[in-house]
Design a protein around this motif. Structure first.
Motif, short mmCIF file in Angstrom:
data_model
loop_
_atom_site.label_atom_id
_atom_site.label_comp_id
_atom_site.label_asym_id
_atom_site.label_seq_id
_atom_site.Cartn_x
_atom_site.Cartn_y
_atom_site.Cartn_z
N ALA A 117 0.81 -1.10 -0.02
CA ALA A 117 -0.06 0.07 -0.04
C ALA A 117 0.90 1.18 -0.35
N ASN A 118 0.21 1.85 -0.18
CA ASN A 118 1.21 3.90 -0.53
C ASN A 118 0.06 4.81 0.16
N ALA A 119 0.90 5.03 1.05
CA ALA A 119 -0.31 5.98 1.98
C ALA A 119 0.66 7.43 2.65
N ILE A 120 -0.12 8.04 1.80
CA ILE A 120 -0.85 9.84 2.00
C ILE A 120 -1.44 10.60 2.59
N SER A 121 -2.62 10.10 1.69
CA SER A 121 -3.59 11.14 2.17
C SER A 121 -4.28 10.58 3.62
N GLU A 122 -4.41 12.01 4.41
CA GLU A 122 -4.96 11.82 5.71
C GLU A 122 -6.17 12.63 6.40
N VAL A 125 -5.24 15.99 5.00
CA VAL A 125 -4.22 15.92 3.68
C VAL A 125 -4.87 15.10 2.62
N GLY A 126 -5.30 16.32 1.23
CA GLY A 126 -6.29 14.83 0.79
C GLY A 126 -5.14 15.86 -0.70
N SER A 127 -6.17 16.88 -1.67
CA SER A 127 -5.42 16.84 -2.98
C SER A 127 -4.22 17.64 -2.57
N ASP A 128 -4.04 18.12 -1.60
CA ASP A 128 -2.68 19.10 -1.13
C ASP A 128 -1.73 17.89 -0.43
N CYS A 150 -5.45 8.04 5.86
CA CYS A 150 -6.96 7.53 4.85
C CYS A 150 -7.45 7.58 3.65
N TRP A 151 -8.29 6.91 3.47
CA TRP A 151 -8.87 6.54 2.07
C TRP A 151 -7.26 5.46 1.19
N ILE A 152 -6.56 5.25 1.78
CA ILE A 152 -5.36 3.82 1.99
C ILE A 152 -6.10 3.11 0.99
N SER A 153 -5.40 2.89 -0.52
CA SER A 153 -6.33 1.66 -1.05
C SER A 153 -5.05 0.23 -0.26
N ASN A 154 -5.76 -0.71 -0.39
CA ASN A 154 -5.19 -2.02 0.15
C ASN A 154 -5.31 -1.65 1.80
N THR A 363 -12.71 9.36 -10.21
CA THR A 363 -12.87 10.39 -10.00
C THR A 363 -11.73 11.19 -9.57
N VAL A 364 -11.95 10.63 -8.33
CA VAL A 364 -11.26 11.00 -6.88
C VAL A 364 -9.41 10.83 -7.02
N PRO A 365 -9.30 9.00 -6.68
CA PRO A 365 -7.89 9.42 -6.70
C PRO A 365 -6.68 9.37 -7.52
N GLY A 367 -5.66 11.97 -7.50
CA GLY A 367 -5.58 13.50 -7.91
C GLY A 367 -7.25 13.47 -9.07
N THR A 368 -7.63 14.62 -7.87
CA THR A 368 -9.29 14.29 -8.87
C THR A 368 -9.13 14.97 -9.45
N THR A 369 -10.32 14.87 -10.07
CA THR A 369 -10.59 15.50 -11.99
C THR A 369 -10.25 17.24 -11.81
N GLN A 370 -10.52 17.55 -11.23
CA GLN A 370 -10.12 18.96 -11.05
C GLN A 370 -8.40 19.43 -10.96
N ILE A 371 -8.43 18.71 -9.94
CA ILE A 371 -6.67 19.20 -9.79
C ILE A 371 -5.98 18.15 -10.91
N GLN A 373 -6.99 18.59 -14.28
CA GLN A 373 -7.10 20.00 -14.98
C GLN A 373 -6.09 21.44 -14.41
N LEU A 374 -6.26 21.35 -13.65
CA LEU A 374 -5.11 22.31 -12.71
C LEU A 374 -4.24 22.36 -13.80
N ILE A 375 -3.28 20.77 -13.72
CA ILE A 375 -1.97 20.04 -14.16
C ILE A 375 -1.86 20.26 -15.50
C1 LIG Z 1 -10.98 5.06 -4.28
C2 LIG Z 1 -9.65 5.47 -3.83
C3 LIG Z 1 -8.70 5.32 -3.54
C4 LIG Z 1 -7.47 5.97 -3.00
N1 LIG Z 1 -6.41 5.51 -2.57
C5 LIG Z 1 -5.46 5.88 -2.51
C6 LIG Z 1 -3.95 5.24 -1.90
O1 LIG Z 1 -3.89 4.34 -1.96
N2 LIG Z 1 -3.06 6.19 -1.45
C7 LIG Z 1 -3.56 8.08 -0.25
O2 LIG Z 1 -3.12 8.35 0.15
N3 LIG Z 1 -4.84 8.14 -0.86
C8 LIG Z 1 -5.42 7.23 -1.59
N4 LIG Z 1 -6.86 8.01 -1.76
C9 LIG Z 1 -6.99 9.05 -1.61
C10 LIG Z 1 -7.40 9.68 -2.60
O3 LIG Z 1 -6.00 11.00 -2.90
C11 LIG Z 1 -7.87 11.73 -2.50
O4 LIG Z 1 -8.97 11.11 -1.93
C12 LIG Z 1 -7.68 12.53 -3.64
O5 LIG Z 1 -6.20 13.21 -3.30
C13 LIG Z 1 -8.99 13.72 -2.99
O6 LIG Z 1 -8.29 14.22 -1.75
P1 LIG Z 1 -10.22 14.36 -0.86
O7 LIG Z 1 -11.12 13.46 -1.16
O8 LIG Z 1 -9.39 14.64 0.44
O9 LIG Z 1 -10.83 16.18 -1.70
P2 LIG Z 1 -10.29 17.19 -1.05
O10 LIG Z 1 -8.98 17.75 -1.48
O11 LIG Z 1 -10.60 17.74 0.06
O12 LIG Z 1 -11.19 17.58 -2.40
C14 LIG Z 1 -13.19 17.52 -2.36
C15 LIG Z 1 -13.08 17.98 -3.72
O13 LIG Z 1 -12.39 19.82 -3.66
C16 LIG Z 1 -12.07 20.49 -5.46
N5 LIG Z 1 -10.62 21.05 -4.88
C17 LIG Z 1 -9.60 20.34 -4.26
N6 LIG Z 1 -8.59 21.82 -4.10
C18 LIG Z 1 -9.01 21.93 -5.42
C19 LIG Z 1 -7.83 23.04 -6.43
N7 LIG Z 1 -7.13 23.61 -5.71
N8 LIG Z 1 -9.11 23.54 -6.96
C20 LIG Z 1 -10.16 23.36 -7.75
N9 LIG Z 1 -10.48 22.62 -6.78
C21 LIG Z 1 -9.73 21.53 -6.49
C22 LIG Z 1 -11.45 18.89 -5.37
O14 LIG Z 1 -11.49 18.42 -6.98
C23 LIG Z 1 -13.13 18.28 -5.00
O15 LIG Z 1 -14.16 17.99 -5.73
C24 LIG Z 1 -7.60 7.16 -2.76
C25 LIG Z 1 -9.19 7.64 -2.92
C26 LIG Z 1 -9.53 7.07 -3.38
C27 LIG Z 1 -11.69 7.35 -3.40
#
Ligand SMILES: Cc1cc2nc3c(=O)[nH]c(=O)nc-3n(C[C@H](O)[C@H](O)[C@H](O)COP(=O)(O)OP(=O)(O)OC[C@H]3O[C@@H](n4cnc5c(N)ncnc54)[C@H](O)[C@@H]3O)c2cc1C
Length: 387
Positions: A117-122, A125-128, A150-154, A363-365, A367-371, A373-375
């Protein structure tokens, strides 16, 4: 540029498809929509070994890699996620870990005996990913890790996790490091977080409470060519690379899921009769079929291009185009497949509603679709929306 699959690729795809259809698809029907156990995940990983999903025999050929991920996702998408995460952890460890750690963990990971597994998110800590709060403090010959991932695959079934933690908060990004946490020597607690889809692919919360990890398990300082000269400044960049590497794989899982839903819907519209004829004869149904097929093909081509280019050079925009397009396509196509089948498409006894739920996850892991698009926007305009 040749858009036809080469003969060798076609032969490989056909024989892989035959194997997956006969051996793996029935297991998806049985286990694909229920919680995964570590024993079962190991058994499934090992079944895939002869095809090069893990280990030394993994092909460097970008088209073979595209075929492998799409075809597995077409029959058992959760398993494509599980084995992809183990492969990613194995890749990072065998290239960047201390030689002693590579010796101990590399062979069993590559043999499918361990789950990675690879554990980054908390929780905060999501998109950043630069805002990591999980702490790793050096104490003699080991680090002590505290924090929640959190959300750590496997995560819940993992034997080994590559965990990103902050070693010196005052340094910000420069203090971020990766650690190889072997659960057998450094136990941590976890729980599965049930989600809408990919039910057999755990997304989990991991809890680190004074978890001691040997100092040589710090991953980021031991590059292949510089084992004797660690370069911690590369650490955060390597975290971003780990996320970027996963993107095309996630996109291809979406293509596989969409292809499966499309095939089921296509078969259905050929036989279902209303108004005295097959519904596939109606132009509005044909429109849905044409849109689905075109959407899948466009996503597949973007994925192949990104996979091939990324072997040669850095191509952030192309990778993000593939990830954003393919994962949104997966939701569109699976939703249309449900529509083509009317009420039957919504019934849980048919496979298509699960495809829609599975596709919705992606569409979330990475980097979300929005992230993504920013790239793409940053690459085209030359200005970053964030920093
Ligand atoms: C199926 C699945 C598997 C995953 N596996 C792993 C894993 O193995 N390891 C791990 O570390 N993480 C994992 N994740 C976590 C995943 O990386 C995060 O869910 C993802 O990076 C988004 O973070 P967040 O869910 O906290 O959403 P947030 O970052 O809180 O975003 C919420 C909303 O705000 C938008 N948003 C945020 N910032 C911006 C911006 N600057 N501009 C425009 N819109 C923005 C997003 O696009 C989204 O729509 C997994 C998630 C899922 C669903």
């Amino acid at each position: 540029m040749d858009f036809e699959l080469a003969e060798e690729h076609r032969i490989f795809r056909d024989s892989l498809r035959k194997f997956l259809q006969a051996e793996i698809r029935p297991l998806d029907d049985r286990w694909g929509d229920e919680e995964m156990t570590p024993e079962r995940a190991r058994e499934l990983q090992k079944m895939l070994l002869p095809w090069g999903y893990l280990g030394e025999q993994r092909s460097d050929d970008p088209f073979i890699n595209c075929i492998m991920t799409e075809e597995l996702a077409r029959v058992f998408p959760s398993l494509a996620g599980i084995v992809g995460m183990t492969a990613a952890a194995g890749w990072a460890i065998t290239r960047r870990a201390h030689p002693e750690v590579v010796r101990r963990l590399g062979p069993p990971l590559l043999a499918g005996d361990l789950i990675g597994a690879n554990a980054i998110s908390e929780p905060n800590v999501g998109s950043d990913p630069s805002a990591i709060q999980c702490r790793a403090q050096l104490d003699g010959d080991h680090y002590v890790i505290n924090g929640t991932k959190c959300w750590i695959s496997n995560g819940h079934i993992a034997d080994v996790a590559v965990v990103v933690a902050q070693t010196q908060p005052s340094l910000g990004q420069a203090g971020v490091r990766q650690f190889v946490v072997d659960r057998r020597e450094s136990p941590f607690k976890s729980r599965d977080i049930p989600t809408i889809g990919l039910k057999a692919f755990p997304t989990s919360e991991l809890y680190f409470e004074d978890v001691a990890v040997p100092a040589i398990n710090r991953l980021d300082g031991w590059g292949e060519s510089e084992r004797a000269a660690p370069d911690p400044s590369k650490s955060f960049v390597q975290v971003l690379q780990l996320i970027a590497r996963a993107r095309v794989g996630t996109a291809l899982i979406s293509v596989g899921i969409a292809q499966r839903a499309f095939e089921v819907a296509l078969q259905y519209v050929k036989v279902r009769k209303q108004f005295g004829k097959e519904i596939g004869r109606f132009q509005l149904v044909q429109e849905m079929v044409a849109e689905m097929a075109t959407d899948i093909e466009a996503a597949r081509l973007l994925c192949c291009r990104a996979m091939q280019l990324s072997r040669k050079r850095r191509c952030d925009a192309e990778v993000s185009m593939a990830k954003a397009y393919a994962t949104e396509m997966g939701v569109r196509v699976c939703s249309k497949a449900v529509q083509c089948m009317g009420a039957h498409g919504l019934a849980m006894e048919n496979r298509v509603e699960r495809c829609l739920r599975d596709a919705r996850m992606l569409t979330v892991p990475d980097g979300t679709t929005q992230i993504q698009q920013l790239i793409i926007g940053r690459a085209l305009i030359g200005m970053s929306a964030i920093r």
